[in-house]
Design an enzyme around this catalytic site. Structure first.
Site, PDB file in Angstrom:
ATOM      1  N   GLU A 227       0.905  -0.976   0.621  1.00  0.00           N
ATOM      2  CA  GLU A 227      -0.483  -0.448   0.188  1.00  0.00           C
ATOM      3  C   GLU A 227       0.726   1.196  -0.115  1.00  0.00           C
ATOM      4  OE1 GLU A 227      -3.216  -0.064  -0.670  1.00  0.00           O
ATOM      5  OE2 GLU A 227      -3.489  -2.301  -0.198  1.00  0.00           O
ATOM      6  N   CYS A 261      -1.612   9.564   2.091  1.00  0.00           N
ATOM      7  CA  CYS A 261      -1.000   8.425   0.997  1.00  0.00           C
ATOM      8  C   CYS A 261      -2.626   9.060  -0.102  1.00  0.00           C
ATOM      9  CB  CYS A 261      -0.641   7.422   0.908  1.00  0.00           C
ATOM     10  SG  CYS A 261      -2.078   6.965   1.626  1.00  0.00           S
TER      11      CYS A 261
END
Length: 531
Positions: A227, A261
Protein backbone atom coordinates in the site's frame (compact mmCIF):
# COMPACT_ATOMS: atom_id res chain seq x y z
CA UNK A 1 -6.80 17.32 24.81
CA UNK A 2 -5.81 13.72 25.46
CA UNK A 3 -5.72 12.59 29.07
CA UNK A 4 -2.39 12.73 30.89
CA UNK A 5 -1.09 9.19 30.85
CA UNK A 6 2.30 7.58 31.08
CA UNK A 7 3.84 6.27 27.86
CA UNK A 8 6.91 4.03 28.06
CA UNK A 9 10.09 5.30 26.44
CA UNK A 10 10.69 3.77 23.01
CA UNK A 11 12.73 0.60 23.10
CA UNK A 12 13.71 -1.46 20.08
CA UNK A 13 13.29 -5.21 20.15
CA UNK A 14 16.61 -7.03 20.59
CA UNK A 15 17.87 -8.25 17.23
CA UNK A 16 18.72 -11.64 18.69
CA UNK A 17 15.08 -12.09 19.74
CA UNK A 18 13.59 -11.59 16.30
CA UNK A 19 14.30 -15.06 14.83
CA UNK A 20 12.62 -16.62 17.85
CA UNK A 21 9.59 -14.35 17.52
CA UNK A 22 9.19 -15.29 13.85
CA UNK A 23 9.70 -18.97 14.63
CA UNK A 24 7.05 -18.80 17.37
CA UNK A 25 4.55 -17.30 14.89
CA UNK A 26 5.22 -20.11 12.42
CA UNK A 27 5.00 -22.72 15.18
CA UNK A 28 1.71 -21.36 16.50
CA UNK A 29 0.21 -21.67 13.05
CA UNK A 30 1.38 -25.26 12.67
CA UNK A 31 -0.62 -26.39 15.71
CA UNK A 32 -3.77 -25.15 13.92
CA UNK A 33 -5.39 -23.33 16.82
CA UNK A 34 -5.76 -20.10 14.84
CA UNK A 35 -7.89 -21.95 12.28
CA UNK A 36 -10.65 -22.37 14.84
CA UNK A 37 -13.39 -19.77 14.42
CA UNK A 38 -13.74 -19.54 18.20
CA UNK A 39 -10.10 -18.43 18.51
CA UNK A 40 -10.46 -15.82 15.79
CA UNK A 41 -13.67 -14.43 17.26
CA UNK A 42 -12.16 -14.26 20.74
CA UNK A 43 -9.12 -12.30 19.52
CA UNK A 44 -11.30 -9.84 17.60
CA UNK A 45 -13.49 -9.28 20.65
CA UNK A 46 -10.42 -8.74 22.82
CA UNK A 47 -8.95 -6.31 20.30
CA UNK A 48 -12.19 -4.33 20.26
CA UNK A 49 -12.16 -3.90 24.03
CA UNK A 50 -8.42 -3.25 24.04
CA UNK A 51 -9.06 -0.25 21.77
CA UNK A 52 -11.67 0.93 24.25
CA UNK A 53 -9.56 0.39 27.36
CA UNK A 54 -6.36 1.82 25.86
CA UNK A 55 -8.05 4.86 24.34
CA UNK A 56 -6.43 7.37 26.77
CA UNK A 57 -2.94 6.01 26.05
CA UNK A 58 -3.52 5.86 22.30
CA UNK A 59 -4.88 9.41 22.19
CA UNK A 60 -1.91 10.67 24.18
CA UNK A 61 0.50 8.80 21.91
CA UNK A 62 -1.08 10.19 18.74
CA UNK A 63 -0.89 13.68 20.18
CA UNK A 64 2.73 13.18 21.16
CA UNK A 65 3.81 11.72 17.81
CA UNK A 66 1.70 13.69 15.33
CA UNK A 67 -0.12 16.37 17.32
CA UNK A 68 -3.40 14.74 16.30
CA UNK A 69 -6.48 16.12 17.97
CA UNK A 70 -8.67 13.74 19.94
CA UNK A 71 -11.44 14.30 17.39
CA UNK A 72 -9.30 13.23 14.44
CA UNK A 73 -7.69 10.37 16.36
CA UNK A 74 -11.01 8.92 17.44
CA UNK A 75 -12.68 9.35 14.05
CA UNK A 76 -9.87 8.15 11.81
CA UNK A 77 -7.86 5.80 14.01
CA UNK A 78 -9.54 4.31 17.08
CA UNK A 79 -13.18 4.09 16.00
CA UNK A 80 -12.05 2.85 12.59
CA UNK A 81 -10.35 -0.16 14.16
CA UNK A 82 -13.31 -0.87 16.42
CA UNK A 83 -15.71 -0.76 13.47
CA UNK A 84 -13.41 -3.14 11.59
CA UNK A 85 -13.55 -5.59 14.51
CA UNK A 86 -17.33 -5.51 14.61
CA UNK A 87 -17.68 -5.89 10.86
CA UNK A 88 -15.38 -8.89 10.80
CA UNK A 89 -17.16 -10.50 13.74
CA UNK A 90 -20.56 -9.96 12.12
CA UNK A 91 -19.53 -11.62 8.86
CA UNK A 92 -16.72 -14.01 9.79
CA UNK A 93 -18.73 -17.23 9.76
CA UNK A 94 -20.03 -16.46 6.29
CA UNK A 95 -16.60 -15.40 5.00
CA UNK A 96 -14.94 -18.56 6.35
CA UNK A 97 -17.60 -21.01 5.19
CA UNK A 98 -16.87 -23.33 2.28
CA UNK A 99 -18.47 -22.19 -0.98
CA UNK A 100 -20.14 -24.77 -3.16
CA UNK A 101 -19.26 -24.43 -6.82
CA UNK A 102 -22.02 -25.01 -9.31
CA UNK A 103 -23.07 -23.34 -12.53
CA UNK A 104 -21.55 -21.38 -14.20
CA UNK A 105 -18.24 -22.37 -12.59
CA UNK A 106 -18.72 -26.12 -12.89
CA UNK A 107 -20.46 -27.68 -15.93
CA UNK A 108 -23.48 -29.80 -15.14
CA UNK A 109 -21.55 -32.81 -16.45
CA UNK A 110 -19.20 -32.58 -13.45
CA UNK A 111 -21.72 -31.52 -10.82
CA UNK A 112 -21.56 -34.93 -9.15
CA UNK A 113 -17.93 -34.24 -8.14
CA UNK A 114 -18.98 -31.82 -5.37
CA UNK A 115 -16.68 -28.92 -6.22
CA UNK A 116 -16.21 -26.35 -3.48
CA UNK A 117 -13.81 -23.65 -2.34
CA UNK A 118 -12.31 -23.97 1.10
CA UNK A 119 -11.04 -20.78 2.81
CA UNK A 120 -7.70 -21.44 4.43
CA UNK A 121 -5.37 -19.04 6.26
CA UNK A 122 -2.08 -18.36 4.53
CA UNK A 123 0.00 -18.89 7.66
CA UNK A 124 2.38 -16.58 9.55
CA UNK A 125 2.26 -13.03 8.22
CA UNK A 126 4.32 -9.89 8.74
CA UNK A 127 2.54 -6.51 8.87
CA UNK A 128 4.70 -3.38 8.58
CA UNK A 129 2.85 -0.18 9.43
CA UNK A 130 3.42 3.48 8.45
CA UNK A 131 3.72 6.61 10.54
CA UNK A 132 0.85 8.68 9.20
CA UNK A 133 -1.98 6.56 10.64
CA UNK A 134 0.08 4.44 13.03
CA UNK A 135 -2.89 2.79 14.72
CA UNK A 136 -5.42 2.28 11.91
CA UNK A 137 -3.01 1.22 9.17
CA UNK A 138 -1.26 -1.31 11.41
CA UNK A 139 -4.28 -2.84 13.17
CA UNK A 140 -6.76 -2.90 10.25
CA UNK A 141 -4.60 -5.44 8.35
CA UNK A 142 -4.22 -7.38 11.61
CA UNK A 143 -8.00 -7.72 11.81
CA UNK A 144 -7.97 -9.29 8.35
CA UNK A 145 -5.16 -11.63 9.36
CA UNK A 146 -6.93 -12.70 12.54
CA UNK A 147 -10.21 -13.14 10.69
CA UNK A 148 -8.53 -15.35 8.11
CA UNK A 149 -6.91 -17.46 10.85
CA UNK A 150 -3.28 -16.37 10.46
CA UNK A 151 -0.65 -15.70 13.06
CA UNK A 152 0.96 -12.27 12.80
CA UNK A 153 3.97 -10.20 13.74
CA UNK A 154 3.44 -6.43 13.72
CA UNK A 155 6.16 -3.89 13.01
CA UNK A 156 4.96 -0.36 13.92
CA UNK A 157 6.72 2.67 12.47
CA UNK A 158 9.68 3.90 14.49
CA UNK A 159 8.77 7.46 13.43
CA UNK A 160 5.80 7.31 15.81
CA UNK A 161 7.54 5.81 18.85
CA UNK A 162 4.84 6.59 21.41
CA UNK A 163 2.19 4.79 19.36
CA UNK A 164 4.57 1.88 18.80
CA UNK A 165 5.11 1.38 22.51
CA UNK A 166 1.42 1.68 23.42
CA UNK A 167 0.44 -0.80 20.73
CA UNK A 168 3.10 -3.25 21.88
CA UNK A 169 1.85 -3.09 25.47
CA UNK A 170 -1.78 -3.35 24.38
CA UNK A 171 -1.18 -6.41 22.21
CA UNK A 172 0.95 -8.18 24.78
CA UNK A 173 -1.53 -7.62 27.60
CA UNK A 174 -4.76 -8.41 25.74
CA UNK A 175 -4.19 -10.78 22.81
CA UNK A 176 -2.80 -14.29 22.43
CA UNK A 177 0.94 -13.58 22.38
CA UNK A 178 1.75 -17.09 21.21
CA UNK A 179 0.22 -16.14 17.87
CA UNK A 180 0.42 -12.32 17.71
CA UNK A 181 3.55 -10.34 18.51
CA UNK A 182 4.99 -6.83 18.08
CA UNK A 183 8.55 -6.01 17.07
CA UNK A 184 9.71 -2.43 17.54
CA UNK A 185 12.71 -0.81 15.91
CA UNK A 186 14.00 0.83 12.76
CA UNK A 187 15.94 -0.42 9.71
CA UNK A 188 18.03 -3.10 11.49
CA UNK A 189 14.95 -4.68 13.06
CA UNK A 190 13.01 -4.52 9.78
CA UNK A 191 15.92 -6.15 7.96
CA UNK A 192 16.01 -8.90 10.57
CA UNK A 193 12.29 -9.52 10.09
CA UNK A 194 12.72 -9.60 6.32
CA UNK A 195 15.38 -12.31 6.70
CA UNK A 196 12.69 -14.61 8.10
CA UNK A 197 10.29 -16.71 6.03
CA UNK A 198 6.72 -15.43 5.98
CA UNK A 199 3.60 -16.63 4.25
CA UNK A 200 2.68 -13.06 3.35
CA UNK A 201 4.06 -9.57 3.96
CA UNK A 202 1.75 -6.57 4.22
CA UNK A 203 3.54 -3.23 3.88
CA UNK A 204 2.19 0.31 3.98
CA UNK A 205 4.64 3.11 3.26
CA UNK A 206 6.72 4.75 0.58
CA UNK A 207 7.38 3.36 -2.88
CA UNK A 208 11.12 3.44 -2.21
CA UNK A 209 10.86 1.17 0.82
CA UNK A 210 8.13 -0.89 -0.85
CA UNK A 211 10.55 -1.68 -3.67
CA UNK A 212 13.09 -2.98 -1.15
CA UNK A 213 10.42 -5.07 0.57
CA UNK A 214 9.25 -6.58 -2.73
CA UNK A 215 12.78 -7.44 -3.86
CA UNK A 216 13.60 -9.14 -0.57
CA UNK A 217 10.29 -11.02 -0.52
CA UNK A 218 10.89 -12.27 -4.05
CA UNK A 219 13.98 -14.17 -2.86
CA UNK A 220 11.74 -16.54 -0.90
CA UNK A 221 8.69 -16.36 -3.21
CA UNK A 222 6.76 -14.56 -0.49
CA UNK A 223 3.60 -12.78 -1.66
CA UNK A 224 3.32 -9.14 -0.70
CA UNK A 225 0.66 -6.48 -0.40
CA UNK A 226 2.09 -3.01 -0.99
CA UNK A 227 0.00 0.00 0.00
CA UNK A 228 2.06 2.89 -1.34
CA UNK A 229 1.30 6.44 -2.46
CA UNK A 230 1.52 8.54 -5.56
CA UNK A 231 1.31 11.98 -7.09
CA UNK A 232 -2.48 12.18 -7.05
CA UNK A 233 -4.23 14.59 -9.45
CA UNK A 234 -7.42 16.57 -8.98
CA UNK A 235 -9.30 17.78 -12.06
CA UNK A 236 -11.49 20.89 -12.03
CA UNK A 237 -13.51 21.89 -15.09
CA UNK A 238 -15.86 24.77 -15.91
CA UNK A 239 -18.75 22.52 -14.87
CA UNK A 240 -17.52 22.24 -11.29
CA UNK A 241 -18.85 23.93 -8.18
CA UNK A 242 -15.67 25.89 -7.47
CA UNK A 243 -16.51 26.83 -3.90
CA UNK A 244 -17.18 23.22 -2.93
CA UNK A 245 -14.13 21.98 -4.83
CA UNK A 246 -11.91 24.44 -2.97
CA UNK A 247 -13.37 23.58 0.44
CA UNK A 248 -13.23 19.82 -0.05
CA UNK A 249 -9.72 19.75 -1.49
CA UNK A 250 -8.48 22.00 1.29
CA UNK A 251 -10.02 19.57 3.79
CA UNK A 252 -8.05 16.77 2.11
CA UNK A 253 -4.85 18.66 2.88
CA UNK A 254 -5.73 19.37 6.52
CA UNK A 255 -6.41 15.77 7.55
CA UNK A 256 -3.33 14.64 9.50
CA UNK A 257 -1.57 17.80 8.24
CA UNK A 258 -1.78 16.44 4.71
CA UNK A 259 0.25 13.34 5.58
CA UNK A 260 -2.19 11.16 3.69
CA UNK A 261 -1.19 8.99 0.75
CA UNK A 262 -4.54 9.76 -0.88
CA UNK A 263 -4.56 13.57 -0.87
CA UNK A 264 -4.03 15.59 -4.04
CA UNK A 265 -0.51 16.46 -5.06
CA UNK A 266 -1.64 18.91 -7.70
CA UNK A 267 -4.81 20.44 -9.14
CA UNK A 268 -5.36 20.61 -12.90
CA UNK A 269 -7.82 23.43 -13.53
CA UNK A 270 -9.18 25.29 -16.51
CA UNK A 271 -7.06 28.43 -16.84
CA UNK A 272 -10.12 30.70 -16.84
CA UNK A 273 -11.08 29.46 -13.35
CA UNK A 274 -7.74 29.84 -11.59
CA UNK A 275 -8.19 33.19 -9.88
CA UNK A 276 -11.74 32.41 -8.75
CA UNK A 277 -10.59 29.05 -7.38
CA UNK A 278 -7.77 30.71 -5.46
CA UNK A 279 -10.27 33.17 -3.96
CA UNK A 280 -12.48 30.29 -2.81
CA UNK A 281 -9.45 28.44 -1.39
CA UNK A 282 -8.50 31.39 0.79
CA UNK A 283 -12.11 31.84 1.81
CA UNK A 284 -12.32 28.18 2.89
CA UNK A 285 -9.01 28.58 4.73
CA UNK A 286 -10.39 31.48 6.78
CA UNK A 287 -13.51 29.48 7.63
CA UNK A 288 -11.47 26.50 8.85
CA UNK A 289 -8.83 28.54 10.64
CA UNK A 290 -10.34 31.84 11.78
CA UNK A 291 -7.37 32.45 14.12
CA UNK A 292 -4.78 31.01 11.75
CA UNK A 293 -3.74 27.41 11.18
CA UNK A 294 -0.97 27.32 13.79
CA UNK A 295 -3.34 28.45 16.52
CA UNK A 296 -5.87 25.76 15.63
CA UNK A 297 -6.13 22.85 18.10
CA UNK A 298 -7.33 20.67 15.22
CA UNK A 299 -4.38 20.74 12.81
CA UNK A 300 -1.63 18.15 13.20
CA UNK A 301 2.10 18.58 12.73
CA UNK A 302 4.76 17.10 10.46
CA UNK A 303 6.05 13.87 11.94
CA UNK A 304 9.72 14.89 12.30
CA UNK A 305 12.39 17.39 11.27
CA UNK A 306 13.55 15.35 8.27
CA UNK A 307 10.11 15.40 6.69
CA UNK A 308 9.69 19.06 7.64
CA UNK A 309 12.90 19.87 5.76
CA UNK A 310 11.78 17.80 2.77
CA UNK A 311 8.56 19.78 2.49
CA UNK A 312 10.32 23.08 3.11
CA UNK A 313 12.74 22.30 0.29
CA UNK A 314 9.87 21.74 -2.13
CA UNK A 315 8.52 25.19 -1.28
CA UNK A 316 12.00 26.75 -1.39
CA UNK A 317 12.78 25.21 -4.79
CA UNK A 318 9.49 25.88 -6.54
CA UNK A 319 9.41 28.47 -9.29
CA UNK A 320 5.72 28.97 -8.65
CA UNK A 321 3.81 31.58 -6.67
CA UNK A 322 2.34 30.83 -3.25
CA UNK A 323 -1.34 31.77 -3.44
CA UNK A 324 -2.51 30.40 -0.09
CA UNK A 325 -0.63 29.81 3.17
CA UNK A 326 3.11 29.44 3.08
CA UNK A 327 3.83 29.93 6.77
CA UNK A 328 5.99 27.49 8.73
CA UNK A 329 7.65 27.06 12.10
CA UNK A 330 10.44 24.49 12.23
CA UNK A 331 10.56 24.31 16.03
CA UNK A 332 6.87 23.41 16.07
CA UNK A 333 7.15 21.17 12.96
CA UNK A 334 4.30 23.29 11.61
CA UNK A 335 3.64 23.93 7.94
CA UNK A 336 0.59 25.92 6.95
CA UNK A 337 -1.79 24.46 4.37
CA UNK A 338 -0.21 25.88 1.24
CA UNK A 339 -1.15 26.15 -2.44
CA UNK A 340 1.38 27.08 -5.12
CA UNK A 341 0.47 28.25 -8.62
CA UNK A 342 2.95 26.73 -11.08
CA UNK A 343 3.44 26.92 -14.84
CA UNK A 344 5.54 23.81 -15.57
CA UNK A 345 5.12 20.08 -15.06
CA UNK A 346 8.83 20.03 -14.22
CA UNK A 347 8.35 22.19 -11.14
CA UNK A 348 9.36 20.37 -7.91
CA UNK A 349 5.80 20.80 -6.66
CA UNK A 350 4.60 18.68 -9.59
CA UNK A 351 7.42 16.17 -9.71
CA UNK A 352 7.64 15.17 -6.04
CA UNK A 353 4.98 13.62 -3.85
CA UNK A 354 4.35 16.16 -1.14
CA UNK A 355 2.81 13.89 1.54
CA UNK A 356 2.12 17.02 3.53
CA UNK A 357 -0.20 20.06 3.62
CA UNK A 358 1.14 21.57 0.38
CA UNK A 359 -0.07 21.19 -3.21
CA UNK A 360 0.28 22.87 -6.58
CA UNK A 361 -2.22 24.39 -8.98
CA UNK A 362 -1.51 23.90 -12.69
CA UNK A 363 -3.68 25.76 -15.26
CA UNK A 364 -4.68 23.88 -18.42
CA UNK A 365 -6.41 24.82 -21.64
CA UNK A 366 -8.58 21.73 -21.94
CA UNK A 367 -9.50 18.39 -20.45
CA UNK A 368 -7.32 16.78 -23.12
CA UNK A 369 -4.32 18.64 -21.76
CA UNK A 370 -5.24 17.86 -18.15
CA UNK A 371 -5.45 14.12 -18.79
CA UNK A 372 -2.20 14.17 -20.76
CA UNK A 373 -0.41 15.99 -17.92
CA UNK A 374 -1.75 13.59 -15.29
CA UNK A 375 -0.72 10.53 -17.29
CA UNK A 376 2.73 12.06 -17.75
CA UNK A 377 3.33 13.02 -14.10
CA UNK A 378 2.24 9.65 -12.67
CA UNK A 379 0.54 7.01 -14.76
CA UNK A 380 -0.92 4.99 -11.85
CA UNK A 381 -1.60 7.25 -8.84
CA UNK A 382 -3.22 5.89 -5.71
CA UNK A 383 -6.23 8.15 -6.18
CA UNK A 384 -7.68 10.83 -8.39
CA UNK A 385 -10.42 13.41 -7.97
CA UNK A 386 -12.71 14.96 -10.53
CA UNK A 387 -14.90 18.03 -10.16
CA UNK A 388 -17.07 18.56 -13.21
CA UNK A 389 -19.83 17.00 -15.28
CA UNK A 390 -20.77 13.33 -15.41
CA UNK A 391 -19.39 13.08 -18.93
CA UNK A 392 -16.08 14.55 -17.78
CA UNK A 393 -15.97 12.19 -14.81
CA UNK A 394 -16.52 9.24 -17.11
CA UNK A 395 -13.85 10.32 -19.55
CA UNK A 396 -11.27 10.80 -16.78
CA UNK A 397 -12.08 7.38 -15.32
CA UNK A 398 -11.80 5.82 -18.79
CA UNK A 399 -8.51 7.46 -19.69
CA UNK A 400 -6.65 7.34 -16.36
CA UNK A 401 -5.73 4.44 -14.12
CA UNK A 402 -5.69 4.87 -10.35
CA UNK A 403 -6.05 2.80 -7.21
CA UNK A 404 -9.35 4.52 -6.46
CA UNK A 405 -11.25 7.67 -7.37
CA UNK A 406 -13.61 10.17 -5.80
CA UNK A 407 -15.93 12.38 -7.82
CA UNK A 408 -16.77 15.84 -6.48
CA UNK A 409 -14.89 15.29 -3.21
CA UNK A 410 -11.49 14.50 -1.70
CA UNK A 411 -10.61 10.80 -1.16
CA UNK A 412 -14.07 9.79 0.08
CA UNK A 413 -13.69 6.45 -1.71
CA UNK A 414 -11.24 5.52 1.06
CA UNK A 415 -13.28 6.92 3.93
CA UNK A 416 -15.51 3.87 4.46
CA UNK A 417 -13.87 0.96 6.26
CA UNK A 418 -15.88 -1.81 4.57
CA UNK A 419 -15.06 -1.21 0.89
CA UNK A 420 -11.87 -2.46 -0.82
CA UNK A 421 -8.88 -0.14 -0.81
CA UNK A 422 -5.58 -0.54 -2.64
CA UNK A 423 -3.23 0.83 -5.24
CA UNK A 424 -2.37 -0.21 -8.77
CA UNK A 425 0.94 -0.31 -10.60
CA UNK A 426 3.42 2.04 -8.94
CA UNK A 427 0.94 2.95 -6.19
CA UNK A 428 0.61 -0.55 -4.81
CA UNK A 429 -0.35 -4.20 -5.17
CA UNK A 430 -3.35 -5.82 -3.54
CA UNK A 431 -6.31 -4.53 -1.57
CA UNK A 432 -7.89 -4.87 1.86
CA UNK A 433 -10.70 -3.53 4.09
CA UNK A 434 -14.07 -5.16 4.64
CA UNK A 435 -14.26 -8.61 3.10
CA UNK A 436 -11.12 -7.80 1.11
CA UNK A 437 -9.18 -7.86 4.41
CA UNK A 438 -10.27 -11.45 4.98
CA UNK A 439 -9.52 -12.38 1.38
CA UNK A 440 -6.10 -10.73 1.58
CA UNK A 441 -4.82 -13.30 4.08
CA UNK A 442 -6.77 -16.29 2.75
CA UNK A 443 -5.93 -19.06 0.31
CA UNK A 444 -8.96 -20.08 -1.74
CA UNK A 445 -8.45 -23.81 -2.09
CA UNK A 446 -10.53 -25.58 -4.74
CA UNK A 447 -11.63 -29.07 -3.72
CA UNK A 448 -13.50 -31.73 -5.64
CA UNK A 449 -14.84 -35.02 -4.35
CA UNK A 450 -15.46 -37.94 -6.70
CA UNK A 451 -17.82 -40.67 -5.56
CA UNK A 452 -17.09 -44.34 -6.31
CA UNK A 453 -20.45 -44.79 -8.02
CA UNK A 454 -19.44 -42.34 -10.76
CA UNK A 455 -16.69 -44.57 -12.17
CA UNK A 456 -18.54 -45.34 -15.39
CA UNK A 457 -19.19 -41.64 -15.99
CA UNK A 458 -15.47 -40.86 -16.04
CA UNK A 459 -14.17 -44.05 -17.64
CA UNK A 460 -13.47 -42.15 -20.87
CA UNK A 461 -10.19 -40.89 -19.38
CA UNK A 462 -8.57 -44.30 -19.06
CA UNK A 463 -6.27 -45.92 -21.60
CA UNK A 464 -6.65 -47.38 -24.15
CA UNK A 465 -8.22 -44.16 -25.47
CA UNK A 466 -11.37 -44.28 -27.58
CA UNK A 467 -11.99 -41.30 -29.88
CA UNK A 468 -15.69 -42.08 -30.18
CA UNK A 469 -16.05 -41.73 -26.41
CA UNK A 470 -14.12 -38.45 -26.52
CA UNK A 471 -16.53 -37.11 -29.14
CA UNK A 472 -19.45 -38.13 -26.98
CA UNK A 473 -17.91 -36.36 -23.98
CA UNK A 474 -17.36 -33.26 -26.09
CA UNK A 475 -21.06 -33.14 -26.94
CA UNK A 476 -21.83 -32.74 -23.25
CA UNK A 477 -18.94 -30.54 -22.13
CA UNK A 478 -17.80 -28.42 -25.07
CA UNK A 479 -19.61 -25.21 -25.83
CA UNK A 480 -20.44 -23.96 -29.29
CA UNK A 481 -19.33 -20.44 -30.23
CA UNK A 482 -21.95 -17.85 -31.12
CA UNK A 483 -19.49 -16.07 -33.45
CA UNK A 484 -17.79 -16.76 -36.77
CA UNK A 485 -14.08 -16.64 -37.66
CA UNK A 486 -14.27 -12.89 -38.19
CA UNK A 487 -15.59 -12.38 -34.70
CA UNK A 488 -19.10 -11.54 -35.85
CA UNK A 489 -21.86 -12.76 -33.54
CA UNK A 490 -24.18 -15.29 -35.15
CA UNK A 491 -27.72 -15.45 -33.80
CA UNK A 492 -28.14 -19.18 -33.50
CA UNK A 493 -30.21 -21.53 -31.41
CA UNK A 494 -29.27 -20.03 -28.04
CA UNK A 495 -30.38 -16.56 -29.08
CA UNK A 496 -33.69 -17.64 -30.59
CA UNK A 497 -34.43 -20.04 -27.72
CA UNK A 498 -33.88 -17.27 -25.17
CA UNK A 499 -36.15 -14.94 -27.09
CA UNK A 500 -38.86 -17.53 -27.64
CA UNK A 501 -38.75 -18.67 -24.01
CA UNK A 502 -40.09 -15.27 -23.09
CA UNK A 503 -43.38 -16.12 -24.76
CA UNK A 504 -46.44 -17.59 -23.09
CA UNK A 505 -46.32 -15.98 -19.65
CA UNK A 506 -45.80 -17.81 -16.34
CA UNK A 507 -48.70 -20.25 -16.49
CA UNK A 508 -48.43 -24.02 -17.06
CA UNK A 509 -49.80 -23.45 -20.54
CA UNK A 510 -47.10 -20.84 -21.08
CA UNK A 511 -44.43 -23.29 -19.99
CA UNK A 512 -45.74 -25.83 -22.50
CA UNK A 513 -45.65 -23.19 -25.24
CA UNK A 514 -42.07 -22.32 -24.38
CA UNK A 515 -40.89 -25.92 -24.51
CA UNK A 516 -42.60 -26.39 -27.85
CA UNK A 517 -40.97 -23.34 -29.38
CA UNK A 518 -37.59 -24.39 -27.99
CA UNK A 519 -37.95 -27.79 -29.66
CA UNK A 520 -38.94 -26.13 -32.92
CA UNK A 521 -36.03 -23.71 -32.65
CA UNK A 522 -33.65 -26.58 -32.00
CA UNK A 523 -34.93 -28.42 -35.06
CA UNK A 524 -34.53 -25.34 -37.23
CA UNK A 525 -31.07 -24.65 -35.85
CA UNK A 526 -29.73 -28.16 -36.32
CA UNK A 527 -31.03 -28.13 -39.90
CA UNK A 528 -29.18 -24.96 -40.75
CA UNK A 529 -31.98 -22.41 -40.44
CA UNK A 530 -30.91 -19.11 -38.83
CA UNK A 531 -27.16 -19.67 -39.31
Amino acid sequence: MAAKVSIPEFQATALDDIPGIASAARGAFRVHKTKKLEWRQLQLRKLYWAMEDYQPQLLAALMQDLHKSDFESILMELDWVKKDCLFMLDHLEKFAKDEKLGSPHVPATYSFMKFRVRKEPLGAVLIIGPYNFPVQLLLAPLIGAIGAGCTAVLKPSELTPACAMVIKEMVEKTLDTSAIAVVNGAIPETNALMNEKWDKIFFTGSAAVGTIIAKKAAETLTPVVLELGGKNPAFISKNANLALAAKRLLWGKTVNAGQVCLSQNYVLIDKDLVETFITFLNQAYKEMFPKGAQASPDLGRIVNQRHFQRLKKMLDDTRGRIVMGGGMDEADKFIEPTAVLVDSVNDPMMQEESFGPIFSIYPVNSLDEAINVANTVHRTPLSLFSFGSKAEHQRILNEMTSGGATLNDAFFHASVNTVPFGGVGDSGWGAYRGKASFDCFTHFRTISETSSWSEKLIAVRYMPFDMSKLKMLARFTNGKPNFDRNGKVVKGFGYWAAMLCGLGGKSAKGAFVRWMVVLVAHYLYTNGVGN
